[in-house]
Scaffold this active site. Structure first.
Site, mmCIF file in Angstrom:
data_model
loop_
_atom_site.group_PDB
_atom_site.id
_atom_site.type_symbol
_atom_site.label_atom_id
_atom_site.label_comp_id
_atom_site.label_asym_id
_atom_site.label_seq_id
_atom_site.Cartn_x
_atom_site.Cartn_y
_atom_site.Cartn_z
ATOM 1 C CG ASP A 54 2.938 1.596 9.273
ATOM 2 O OD1 ASP A 54 2.464 2.441 10.047
ATOM 3 O OD2 ASP A 54 3.051 1.792 8.049
ATOM 4 C CB CYS B 7 -5.511 10.593 10.623
ATOM 5 S SG CYS B 7 -3.936 9.962 11.161
ATOM 6 C CE LYS C 149 -1.806 1.746 3.966
ATOM 7 N NZ LYS C 149 -1.494 3.184 4.061
ATOM 8 C CG ASN C 150 2.508 2.680 3.530
ATOM 9 O OD1 ASN C 150 1.319 2.946 3.377
ATOM 10 N ND2 ASN C 150 3.072 2.516 4.716
ATOM 11 N NE ARG D 291 -6.779 3.900 5.424
ATOM 12 C CZ ARG D 291 -5.766 4.279 6.190
ATOM 13 N NH1 ARG D 291 -5.854 4.217 7.495
ATOM 14 N NH2 ARG D 291 -4.657 4.729 5.665
ATOM 15 N NE ARG E 225 -0.271 10.391 9.707
ATOM 16 C CZ ARG E 225 -0.412 9.247 9.036
ATOM 17 N NH1 ARG E 225 -1.542 8.612 9.037
ATOM 18 N NH2 ARG E 225 0.597 8.777 8.342
HETATM 19 C C1 UD1 Z 1 4.189 7.077 6.140
HETATM 20 C C2 UD1 Z 1 3.342 5.853 5.937
HETATM 21 C C3 UD1 Z 1 2.837 5.346 7.269
HETATM 22 C C4 UD1 Z 1 3.987 5.134 8.212
HETATM 23 C C5 UD1 Z 1 4.867 6.371 8.305
HETATM 24 C C6 UD1 Z 1 6.126 6.173 9.131
HETATM 25 C C7 UD1 Z 1 2.350 6.088 3.740
HETATM 26 C C8 UD1 Z 1 1.102 6.312 2.964
HETATM 27 N N1 UD1 Z 1 2.240 6.159 5.086
HETATM 28 O O1 UD1 Z 1 3.345 8.074 6.690
HETATM 29 O O2 UD1 Z 1 2.149 4.128 7.058
HETATM 30 O O3 UD1 Z 1 3.445 4.861 9.489
HETATM 31 O O4 UD1 Z 1 5.267 6.768 6.992
HETATM 32 O O5 UD1 Z 1 6.903 5.162 8.602
HETATM 33 O O6 UD1 Z 1 3.415 5.804 3.199
HETATM 34 N N2 UD1 Z 1 5.771 14.991 10.429
HETATM 35 C C9 UD1 Z 1 5.782 16.331 10.710
HETATM 36 N N3 UD1 Z 1 5.568 17.204 9.691
HETATM 37 C C10 UD1 Z 1 5.347 16.781 8.421
HETATM 38 C C11 UD1 Z 1 5.342 15.390 8.148
HETATM 39 C C12 UD1 Z 1 5.555 14.512 9.180
HETATM 40 O O7 UD1 Z 1 5.973 16.737 11.850
HETATM 41 O O8 UD1 Z 1 5.151 17.633 7.528
HETATM 42 C C13 UD1 Z 1 5.983 14.010 11.528
HETATM 43 C C14 UD1 Z 1 4.743 13.146 11.782
HETATM 44 O O9 UD1 Z 1 3.825 13.793 12.664
HETATM 45 C C15 UD1 Z 1 5.346 11.926 12.397
HETATM 46 C C16 UD1 Z 1 6.702 11.801 11.686
HETATM 47 O O10 UD1 Z 1 6.965 13.083 11.123
HETATM 48 O O11 UD1 Z 1 5.592 12.147 13.755
HETATM 49 C C17 UD1 Z 1 6.761 10.755 10.604
HETATM 50 O O12 UD1 Z 1 5.774 10.976 9.650
HETATM 51 P P1 UD1 Z 1 5.979 10.592 8.120
HETATM 52 O O13 UD1 Z 1 7.250 9.823 7.937
HETATM 53 O O14 UD1 Z 1 5.781 11.819 7.312
HETATM 54 O O15 UD1 Z 1 4.782 9.592 7.899
HETATM 55 P P2 UD1 Z 1 3.776 9.600 6.715
HETATM 56 O O16 UD1 Z 1 4.462 9.906 5.424
HETATM 57 O O17 UD1 Z 1 2.569 10.397 7.103
#
Ligand code: UD1
Length: 416
Positions: free
Chosen positions: A305, A116, A22-23, A397, A121
């Site tokens: 995850d 979410c 999925k990711n 999902r 997030r």
């Molecule tokens: C992706 C994955 C999710 C996985 C996560 C961590 C997908 C669709 N989802 O989510 O399944 O759990 O990586 O491996 O691929 N953060 C900020 N600001 C930002 C973006 C992120 O502070 O603009 C923080 C988030 O709150 C979190 C951390 O960074 O604490 C990691 O998030 P991120 O790696 O961005 O996860 P996702 O891309 O949302």
């Protein structure tokens, strides 16, 4: 179908191929719009998040259809640059379309994805990288309005290796003039799959898997046929289920290297594990032992995850295991549901202490989020009696056919 019903206690035996990730497929579908031509995705999992992406692609003016087992996207007719609020709300990760819409169209408009079930997030890092590439971004009334007459490649350092921000940066940089060098990029394997897809399309991206990624902006030129990489979290879920219930399971179509922290944890808990080219075999007696402390971290650390499914596998382990969740604030919502089944788990802030109990009892439980729902499948497989799992749309999902998969391994499972 609104419930999954499991009669626990059966040993799990047999062989199972693992679905596509999925990711990986979600950012690849966002990337497909960079090229005004055809993308054929093989091994694309049938998931509600994929259907949500298909609705976004069609809204943008692309064709997106299943042909046999393949998902075919034709982005030549794209004529919109907005994602309406109801489509954004279906899937928070649709924010990864921001970079690709901007690169292809020069404009992008979408509602702020908001929080979410895992916590706030934020997307500040996504917006920061796009601004550094030259995008103008206004945030008004929960809406993001982005313009980019001309994106310019440059050196960008992420303050945190966010997966989504790295993907958005790569996609936007493909449409920029000149070279972008992304420092402190996320190293998750799914970013490698995105790079492979983009290169097959004619983009120039190097370095995925390391923390420095170089992107040479250029218009992609080629139709592409790509096979989606295997889902390491789905693999981790079925390994955890076999570890908890006992038995011997072989997973095929996996990359064992992507799962090394998960298999190391299960090995430390007492499972026997053999890995070979594209396969992992796990043998378990069912009752595991505690493994000290598990800290979630960006790849190559232990994946957030897989935290919930490993926790579920250790509920009957001898002794106590400590989980420290370092990625998301609100990732223990499954704990109350596991406790309904007799688990002993204490949570304080980002720490959860699991103390093994001699047995779990089937109960009526509810999925709180995607991976929390998967943890209920793992616990249900190991529990005595019937577990009735509600709100299974969360599981759908990310898992294509959890009931068929677990049944293939000998679980007594059905939908209701
Ligand atoms: C992706 C994955 C999710 C996985 C996560 C961590 C997908 C669709 N989802 O989510 O399944 O759990 O990586 O491996 O691929 N953060 C900020 N600001 C930002 C973006 C992120 O502070 O603009 C923080 C988030 O709150 C979190 C951390 O960074 O604490 C990691 O998030 P991120 O790696 O961005 O996860 P996702 O891309 O949302």
């Amino acid at each position: 179908m609104s419930h999954i019903i499991l009669q626990g206690g059966a040993r799990l035996e047999g062989t199972l191929p693992v679905q596509g990730a999925k990711n990986s497929v979600l950012p690849i579908l966002a990337a497909s719009i960079l090229h005004p031509g055809r993308t054929v995705l093989q091994g694309c999992p049938h998931l509600s998040d994929v259907e949500a992406s298909i609705r976004i692609l069609r809204h943008l003016g692309c064709r997106a259809d299943w042909e046999g087992g393949d998902l075919v996207v034709d982005a030549s007719g794209i004529d919109r640059w907005d994602i309406p609020d109801h489509l954004m709300r279906e899937m928070r990760s649709s924010v990864v379309f921001l970079g690709s819409i901007l690169a292809r169209m020069g404009w992008a408009e979408m509602s702020h994805p908001g929080g979410c079930e895992l916590g706030p997030r934020p997307i500040d890092l996504h917006l920061a990288v796009l601004r550094q590439l030259g995008a103008g971004i206004r945030e008004e009334g929960g809406c993001l309005r982005c313009t980019a007459q001309r994106l310019e490649g440059r050196e960008i350092t992420l303050s945190m290796p966010s997966v989504g921000a790295t993907e958005n940066a790569i996609l936007a940089a493909c449409g920029a003039y000149g070279e972008t060098v992304l420092l402190n990029a996320a190293r998750e394997p799914e970013i490698g799959d995105l790079q492979d897809f983009l290169c097959a399309m004619g983009c120039q991206v190097k370095g995925a898997g390391s923390s420095t990624i170089c992107i040479q902006g250029r218009q992609p030129t080629r139709d592409v046929r790509h096979t989606v990489m295997p889902d390491r979290i789905v693999a981790a879920t079925y390994l955890a289920a076999a570890a908890a219930a006992g038995g011997e399971v072989e997973l095929t179509q996996v990359h064992p290297g992507h799962l090394s922290t998960v298999t190391a944890a299960l090995h430390a808990a007492g499972c026997q594990i053999y890995s070979g080219e594209g396969r992992i075999v796990l043998r378990s007696e069912g009752r595991l032992r505690s493994i000290g402390t598990v800290r979630t971290a960006p790849y190559p650390g232990f994946p957030t995850d897989a935290q919930a499914v490993l926790m579920a596998a250790l509920l009957r382990g001898h002794g106590s295991t400590v989980f420290v969740e370092n990625i998301f604030e609100n990732r223990y919502r499954h704990v109350d549901e596991l406790c309904r089944m007799g688990a002993d788990i204490r949570v304080a802030d980002r720490v959860a202490v699991v103390t093994g109990v001699p047995c779990l009892c089937g109960a009526s439980v509810r999925c709180t989020d995607l991976r929390g729902g998967a943890a209920l499948l793992v616990a249900g497989a190991a529990a005595q009696g019937e577990t009735r799992i509600g709100d299974i749309f969360h599981i759908q999902r990310g898992y294509q056919d959890p009931v068929g998969d677990l049944r293939q391994l000998g679980a007594r499972i059905e939908t209701g």
